[in-house]
Design a protein around this motif. Sequence first.
Motif, short mmCIF file in Angstrom:
data_model
loop_
_atom_site.label_atom_id
_atom_site.label_comp_id
_atom_site.label_asym_id
_atom_site.label_seq_id
_atom_site.Cartn_x
_atom_site.Cartn_y
_atom_site.Cartn_z
N VAL A 4 4.00 0.53 -3.25
CA VAL A 4 3.91 0.59 -1.79
C VAL A 4 3.35 -0.74 -1.31
O VAL A 4 2.32 -1.20 -1.79
N VAL A 5 4.03 -1.36 -0.35
CA VAL A 5 3.58 -2.62 0.19
C VAL A 5 2.48 -2.36 1.21
O VAL A 5 2.67 -1.60 2.16
N ALA A 6 1.33 -2.97 1.00
CA ALA A 6 0.23 -2.83 1.95
C ALA A 6 0.46 -3.76 3.12
O ALA A 6 0.73 -4.94 2.95
N SER A 7 0.39 -3.24 4.32
CA SER A 7 0.55 -4.07 5.49
C SER A 7 -0.23 -3.48 6.64
O SER A 7 -0.40 -2.28 6.75
N GLY A 8 -0.71 -4.35 7.50
CA GLY A 8 -1.45 -3.90 8.66
C GLY A 8 -2.94 -3.80 8.39
O GLY A 8 -3.47 -4.34 7.43
N LEU A 9 -3.61 -3.09 9.27
CA LEU A 9 -5.05 -2.92 9.16
C LEU A 9 -5.38 -1.82 8.17
O LEU A 9 -4.88 -0.71 8.27
N LEU A 10 -6.21 -2.16 7.19
CA LEU A 10 -6.62 -1.19 6.18
C LEU A 10 -8.10 -0.86 6.36
O LEU A 10 -8.88 -1.69 6.82
N HIS A 11 -8.47 0.34 6.01
CA HIS A 11 -9.85 0.80 6.14
C HIS A 11 -10.26 1.46 4.83
O HIS A 11 -9.51 2.28 4.29
N ALA A 12 -11.43 1.09 4.31
CA ALA A 12 -11.92 1.67 3.06
C ALA A 12 -13.36 2.12 3.24
O ALA A 12 -14.15 1.45 3.90
N THR A 13 -13.68 3.25 2.63
CA THR A 13 -15.04 3.78 2.65
C THR A 13 -15.47 4.05 1.21
O THR A 13 -14.71 4.60 0.42
N PRO A 43 1.74 -8.56 4.14
CA PRO A 43 2.80 -8.35 3.13
C PRO A 43 3.55 -9.66 2.90
O PRO A 43 4.58 -9.93 3.52
N TRP A 44 3.04 -10.51 2.01
CA TRP A 44 3.60 -11.85 1.82
C TRP A 44 5.07 -11.85 1.39
O TRP A 44 5.83 -12.73 1.86
N PRO A 45 5.55 -10.96 0.55
CA PRO A 45 6.98 -10.99 0.23
C PRO A 45 7.86 -10.74 1.46
O PRO A 45 8.90 -11.38 1.63
N VAL A 46 7.43 -9.85 2.35
CA VAL A 46 8.20 -9.58 3.57
C VAL A 46 8.17 -10.80 4.48
O VAL A 46 9.20 -11.18 5.07
N VAL A 47 7.02 -11.45 4.60
CA VAL A 47 6.92 -12.66 5.43
C VAL A 47 7.82 -13.75 4.87
O VAL A 47 8.51 -14.45 5.63
#
Length: 80
Positions: A4-13, A43-47
């Motif tokens: 899964v390509v990570a993109s956008g704002l991510l939040h971790a707790t 997502p650098w590959p998409v860019v």
Amino acid sequence: MPGVVASGLLHATVTAAPVYTDAARSSGVLTAVDGDARGWATPWPVVLVLVLIAGAAVAVARRRRAASVPELGAEAHLAV
């Protein structure tokens, strides 16, 4: 999650509940600590694909524009 390509704002707790053991081999639980963070994942590959598509579009447009402009031959230089 793999694939899964990570993109956008991510939040971790994160919650850490430390356990200690002293020299007498007795153990105990310390107070739990919570932490959270936010960050942008690009997502650098998409860019890269988008940049390549844009570059190809610019190259095609320039090539078409150059093909539509008539070549100036020797007669044009003599008429000046």
